[in-house]
Design a protein around this motif. Structure first.
Motif, PDB file in Angstrom:
ATOM      1  N   ARG B   9       0.827  -1.181   0.010  1.00 58.79           N
ATOM      2  CA  ARG B   9       0.069   0.207   0.086  1.00 58.79           C
ATOM      3  C   ARG B   9       0.761   1.177  -0.002  1.00 58.79           C
ATOM      4  O   ARG B   9       0.548   2.178  -0.537  1.00 58.79           O
ATOM      5  N   TYR B  10       2.062   1.239   0.754  1.00 54.80           N
ATOM      6  CA  TYR B  10       3.003   2.153   0.701  1.00 54.80           C
ATOM      7  C   TYR B  10       4.245   1.856   0.428  1.00 54.80           C
ATOM      8  O   TYR B  10       4.824   0.793   0.845  1.00 54.80           O
ATOM      9  N   TYR B  35      -3.174   2.757 -13.645  1.00 54.92           N
ATOM     10  CA  TYR B  35      -3.130   4.331 -13.806  1.00 54.92           C
ATOM     11  C   TYR B  35      -2.261   4.920 -12.837  1.00 54.92           C
ATOM     12  O   TYR B  35      -2.005   4.385 -11.759  1.00 54.92           O
ATOM     13  N   GLN B  37      -1.640   8.441 -10.480  1.00 56.68           N
ATOM     14  CA  GLN B  37      -2.322   9.821 -10.108  1.00 56.68           C
ATOM     15  C   GLN B  37      -1.284  10.553  -9.296  1.00 56.68           C
ATOM     16  O   GLN B  37      -0.983   9.947  -8.434  1.00 56.68           O
ATOM     17  N   PRO B  39      -0.901  14.973  -8.006  1.00 55.94           N
ATOM     18  CA  PRO B  39      -1.785  16.092  -7.816  1.00 55.94           C
ATOM     19  C   PRO B  39      -1.533  17.130  -9.147  1.00 55.94           C
ATOM     20  O   PRO B  39      -2.445  17.831  -9.491  1.00 55.94           O
ATOM     21  N   LEU B  43      -5.143  11.943 -13.016  1.00 55.78           N
ATOM     22  CA  LEU B  43      -5.239  10.595 -13.598  1.00 55.78           C
ATOM     23  C   LEU B  43      -4.777  10.224 -14.813  1.00 55.78           C
ATOM     24  O   LEU B  43      -5.266  10.923 -15.772  1.00 55.78           O
ATOM     25  N   PHE B  45      -3.713   7.084 -17.732  1.00 56.86           N
ATOM     26  CA  PHE B  45      -3.610   5.657 -18.072  1.00 56.86           C
ATOM     27  C   PHE B  45      -2.146   5.186 -18.366  1.00 56.86           C
ATOM     28  O   PHE B  45      -1.462   5.974 -19.222  1.00 56.86           O
ATOM     29  N   GLY B  58      -0.465   3.837 -22.540  1.00 56.53           N
ATOM     30  CA  GLY B  58      -0.438   5.414 -22.374  1.00 56.53           C
ATOM     31  C   GLY B  58       0.912   5.672 -22.729  1.00 56.53           C
ATOM     32  O   GLY B  58       1.894   5.443 -23.117  1.00 56.53           O
ATOM     33  N   ASN B  59       1.017   7.203 -22.686  1.00 57.41           N
ATOM     34  CA  ASN B  59       2.083   7.958 -23.056  1.00 57.41           C
ATOM     35  C   ASN B  59       3.093   7.955 -21.847  1.00 57.41           C
ATOM     36  O   ASN B  59       3.339   9.152 -21.364  1.00 57.41           O
ATOM     37  N   LEU B  88       0.186   7.981  -6.919  1.00 54.67           N
ATOM     38  CA  LEU B  88      -0.453   6.889  -6.257  1.00 54.67           C
ATOM     39  C   LEU B  88      -0.655   6.126  -7.718  1.00 54.67           C
ATOM     40  O   LEU B  88      -1.194   6.722  -8.682  1.00 54.67           O
ATOM     41  N   LEU B  90      -2.664   3.139  -9.498  1.00 55.01           N
ATOM     42  CA  LEU B  90      -4.060   2.417  -9.206  1.00 55.01           C
ATOM     43  C   LEU B  90      -3.932   1.586 -10.263  1.00 55.01           C
ATOM     44  O   LEU B  90      -3.794   1.460 -11.415  1.00 55.01           O
ATOM     45  N   PHE B 105     -11.818  -0.439  -9.037  1.00 51.33           N
ATOM     46  CA  PHE B 105     -10.355  -0.062  -8.883  1.00 51.33           C
ATOM     47  C   PHE B 105      -9.844  -0.509  -7.278  1.00 51.33           C
ATOM     48  O   PHE B 105     -10.840  -0.706  -6.469  1.00 51.33           O
ATOM     49  N   GLY B 106      -8.712  -0.671  -7.203  1.00 48.35           N
ATOM     50  CA  GLY B 106      -8.106  -1.212  -5.857  1.00 48.35           C
ATOM     51  C   GLY B 106      -7.653   0.464  -5.241  1.00 48.35           C
ATOM     52  O   GLY B 106      -8.255   1.293  -5.818  1.00 48.35           O
ATOM     53  N   PRO B 107      -7.312   0.101  -3.952  1.00 51.13           N
ATOM     54  CA  PRO B 107      -6.982   1.425  -3.271  1.00 51.13           C
ATOM     55  C   PRO B 107      -5.740   2.146  -3.525  1.00 51.13           C
ATOM     56  O   PRO B 107      -5.565   3.319  -3.037  1.00 51.13           O
ATOM     57  N   ARG B 110       0.698   3.740  -2.849  1.00 53.72           N
ATOM     58  CA  ARG B 110       1.308   5.213  -2.769  1.00 53.72           C
ATOM     59  C   ARG B 110       3.151   5.198  -2.612  1.00 53.72           C
ATOM     60  O   ARG B 110       3.569   4.429  -2.040  1.00 53.72           O
TER      61      ARG B 110
END
Lengths: 114, 114
Positions: B9-10, B35, B37, B39, B43, B45, B58-59, B88, B90, B105-107, B110
């Motif tokens: 998870r982390y 994906y 994510q 700030p 998000l 892909f 994706g790019n 993050l 995902l 989606f999963g959680p 990070r």
């Protein structure tokens, strides 16, 4: 919880009021659109989708409107509840042909005042 | 029915290291998408796998790679980590490719790069 976005636009609404969240998309070739909800510490959750051959679609307490002329998408939430507080993303895709993949908007934070 | 699980998870890494993230899809789901994510970029892909084959990408630079196993579990690897890879990550699974309205989606994992 996880910080989804530090500088997201925020929409603050009173509990019980209707919410309208807007999204502008970029690709005029996109033919499929989705709205997601992301709560703190969780992954995005599918809310509702719409294809480009429609301009309105309704779900439970939610309505998506699509205006292809101005490339604009909106999500309406009726009788907003505290549990609706989250970040909302729109996403677009081009289902026709190969190579379809989702492109996401920046998101809007919805804060519901009790 | 268990949801999408992601491990760890982390995670904290330093620049130049590599990292492998794992995703276990919902039982019976054969499509897994990844994906990123952040700030700043929101998000984005990364790639999608179906039946052990990368279906879409994706790019992102070649430092980002992935694979899917015969049991549909997927891993993504990032080599030569950069500070900007902090995000993050995902994972989402669905029965079929591009079934966005049935994608869960999963959680997330990070990742912090120091």
């Amino acid at each position: 919880g996880e910080s989804v976005g530090l500088h997201l636009p925020t929409l603050s609404v009173q509990e019980g009021d209707n919410s309208i969240i807007n999204c502008a998309y970029s690709n005029s070739a996109s033919d499929y659109f989705i709205w997601y909800k992301q709560e703190s510490g969780k992954g995005p959750q599918f809310i509702i989708d719409i294809r480009s051959n429609m301009d309105k679609r309704q779900g439970q307490r939610v309505t998506v409107l699509l205006n292809k002329t101005v490339k604009h998408l909106s999500l309406q939430i009726a009788a907003t509840q505290p549990g609706d507080s989250a970040v909302y993303f729109c996403a677009e895709s081009r289902l026709a042909g190969s190579g379809d993949k989702l492109t996401f908007g920046t998101g809007t934070r919805l804060a519901v005042r009790p | 029915k268990a949801g999408v699980t992601q491990t760890p998870r982390y995670l904290i890494k330093t620049r130049g290291q590599q990292v492998t993230l794992s995703c276990s899809p919902i039982s019976g789901h054969r499509s897994v998408s990844w994906y990123q994510q952040t700030p700043g970029q929101g998000l984005q892909f990364l790639f999608e796998y179906f039946s052990e084959t990368q279906r879409n990408k994706g790019n992102f630079p070649g430092r980002f790679s992935g694979r899917q196993f015969s049991n549909s579990r997927s891993e993504m690897n990032v080599s030569t980590l950069e500070l900007g890879d902090s995000a993050l990550y995902l994972c989402a699974s669905s029965l079929k490719p591009s079934s966005y309205n049935e994608q869960f989606f999963g959680p997330g994992t990070r990742l912090t790069v120091l």
